[in-house]
Design an enzyme around this catalytic site. Structure first.
Site, PDB file in Angstrom:
ATOM      1  N   PHE A 229       0.859  -1.194   0.000  1.00 13.73           N
ATOM      2  CA  PHE A 229       0.000   0.000   0.000  1.00 13.73           C
ATOM      3  C   PHE A 229       0.889   1.236   0.000  1.00 13.73           C
ATOM      4  CE2 PHE A 229      -2.370   3.529   1.702  1.00 13.73           C
ATOM      5  CZ  PHE A 229      -3.559   3.445   0.991  1.00 13.73           C
TER       6      PHE A 229
ATOM      7  N   ASP B  54       9.291   2.901   1.537  1.00 16.50           N
ATOM      8  CA  ASP B  54       8.115   3.666   1.953  1.00 16.50           C
ATOM      9  C   ASP B  54       7.995   3.473   3.463  1.00 16.50           C
ATOM     10  OD1 ASP B  54       5.601   4.407   2.808  1.00 16.50           O
ATOM     11  OD2 ASP B  54       4.542   3.609   1.077  1.00 16.50           O
TER      12      ASP B  54
ATOM     13  N   LYS C 257       2.585  10.607   7.956  1.00 12.32           N
ATOM     14  CA  LYS C 257       1.914  10.238   9.209  1.00 12.32           C
ATOM     15  C   LYS C 257       2.314  11.129  10.380  1.00 12.32           C
ATOM     16  CE  LYS C 257      -0.157   6.359   7.716  1.00 12.32           C
ATOM     17  NZ  LYS C 257      -1.510   6.498   7.241  1.00 12.32           N
TER      18      LYS C 257
END
Ligand SMILES: Cc1ncc(COP(=O)(O)O)c(C=O)c1O
Length: 394
Positions: free
Chosen positions: A134, A219, A248
């Site tokens: 993802f 990532d 985040k």
């Protein structure tokens, strides 16, 4: 609005129904706890999706945002800013040596940018990515995302991505060719079920990319900063990627994304090649600088390691838990039953946790990195009780 029903009605009346929400309206947060509209407190092991890394409303982060908001709310990258310089200074001491950064607004934007840089730097078109990955919901990042509920939504996607099983070095070796610009992976797949490979895999990918002239992109939108017990994941195995993306919690909840580029990649990035209006803005930079200072000053990487080990051990002693995956404070408890009813039962008891799309038996934990062992124990005790009841049929 002072009650849950009117808050829900107001949101649902006007916002697209893109999220299945918990039956919860929050009004406050402090440390590892959040408070809902009725005044009930919840222990938060989800952190607003891995964002609240310094805990909710860390006083130093709040003070930095307040101060900056009163001085200069926004100016773009056309000018230098004292607060951006402070963030750059804090970052330079925190990130792997020699790396330079591009500031943007989100994880998906960071990944878009990294993939663009990789294609431009190598002059090659192709990407190798992982099954169950993802990387975000915008079209470029989505094109490198394999997790089915997301990927299948909006084709045709950007062509040129090959997917290989995560953790399978021979499969990666077969896929990385003369046209490969980058290999992109989450070093621990989070949405993919909290999966980590063995050390040899990361070292092997680094060697393969070097041998074939492709860039290695980590990532780290969920794993960094500090969640796995090191500022960035590669330090666990002495692997330095060419590009690292994160977002985040990097600014404790103020929208902020970050692309880190090795010196060799950074020196070839030119004026005008990347850009963003809001990225690197004063408010985000104030929050970013304060967040990095808190992580370093309070040794949150060390706490993620220590409390993560403590929590893992408690989970492994709990009947009904077959395995605990992940590292630091990104943990997946593999249950002997479906995780969603257990998540709901925990919420009834005032504890917020997550599940994953890819593996319905995994309870996923992404708490603030300030989590104390006693708070982890409260969760472990509640989980033990719930698993001793019949939560299979709920
Ligand atoms: C590993 C990973 N990459 C990228 C993203 C996308 O980040 P954002 O939602 O900030 O665009 C996410 C979001 O959950 C993620 O977990």
């Amino acid at each position: 609005m002072t009650d849950f029903d009117s808050i829900r009605a107001a949101e649902d009346a006007f916002l697209l129904p893109t999220y299945r929400k918990l039956p919860l309206a929050l009004v406050g947060g402090r440390g590892c706890f959040v408070t809902d509209i009725t005044g009930r407190r919840y222990l938060d092991l989800y952190g607003g999706h891995a964002v609240a890394i310094t805990g909710h409303c860390h006083p130093k982060v709040v003070a930095a945002i307040r101060e900056q908001a009163g001085k200069l709310l926004f100016y773009s990258n056309l000018v230098y800013l004292d607060v951006r310089a402070r963030a750059a200074h804090a970052l330079s001491a925190f990130v792997p040596e020699g790396m330079k950064s591009f500031l943007c607004n989100s994880g998906t934007e960071a990944n878009e940018t990294a993939l663009k840089i990789a294609r431009r730097h190598t002059g090659r078109p192709a990407i190798v990515a992982m099954e169950k990955s993802f990387h975000g919901r915008t079209l470029g990042a989505l094109s490198a995302t394999e997790l089915p509920p997301y990927r299948t939504q909006a084709g045709p996607l950007v062509p040129g991505t090959t997917f290989v099983p995560f953790g399978d070095l021979p499969a990666a070796e077969a896929a990385i060719g003369a046209g490969t610009a980058a290999v992109i992976l989450e070093p621990i797949q989070s949405m993919g079920g909290v999966r980590e490979a063995d050390a040899a895999y990361y070292v092997g990918l680094r060697d393969l990319c070097d041998a074939r002239g492709a860039l290695l992109v980590f990532d780290e939108v969920q794993t960094a900063p500090a969640r796995t017990g090191r500022p960035f994941y590669g330090a666990h195995h002495d692997v330095l990627p060419d590009l690292i993306t994160t977002a985040k919690g990097i600014a404790s909840g103020v929208p902020c994304g970050l692309v880190l580029a090795s010196a060799a990649v950074a020196e070839r990035v030119k004026h005008g090649e990347q850009g963003t209006t809001f990225g690197g803005g004063p408010l985000a930079c104030a929050a970013l600088a304060a967040t990095i200072e808190v992580i370093a000053g309070e040794d949150l990487a060390g706490n993620a390691r220590r409390t993560g080990d403590h929590l893992r051990a408690a989970l492994l002693r709990t009947p009904g838990i077959a395995e605990v995956r992940g590292r630091g404070l990104l943990l997946g408890a593999v249950l002997d039953r479906k995780a969603a009813p257990v998540r709901d039962a925990l919420l009834d008891r005032g504890i917020i946790v997550s599940t994953t799309e890819a593996d319905p038996s995994v309870l996923r934990l992404l708490p603030p990195l300030t989590l104390a062992p006693e708070e982890a124990d409260v969760f472990a005790a509640a989980l033990r009780e719930i698993l001793s009841e019949d939560t299979r049929e709920r």
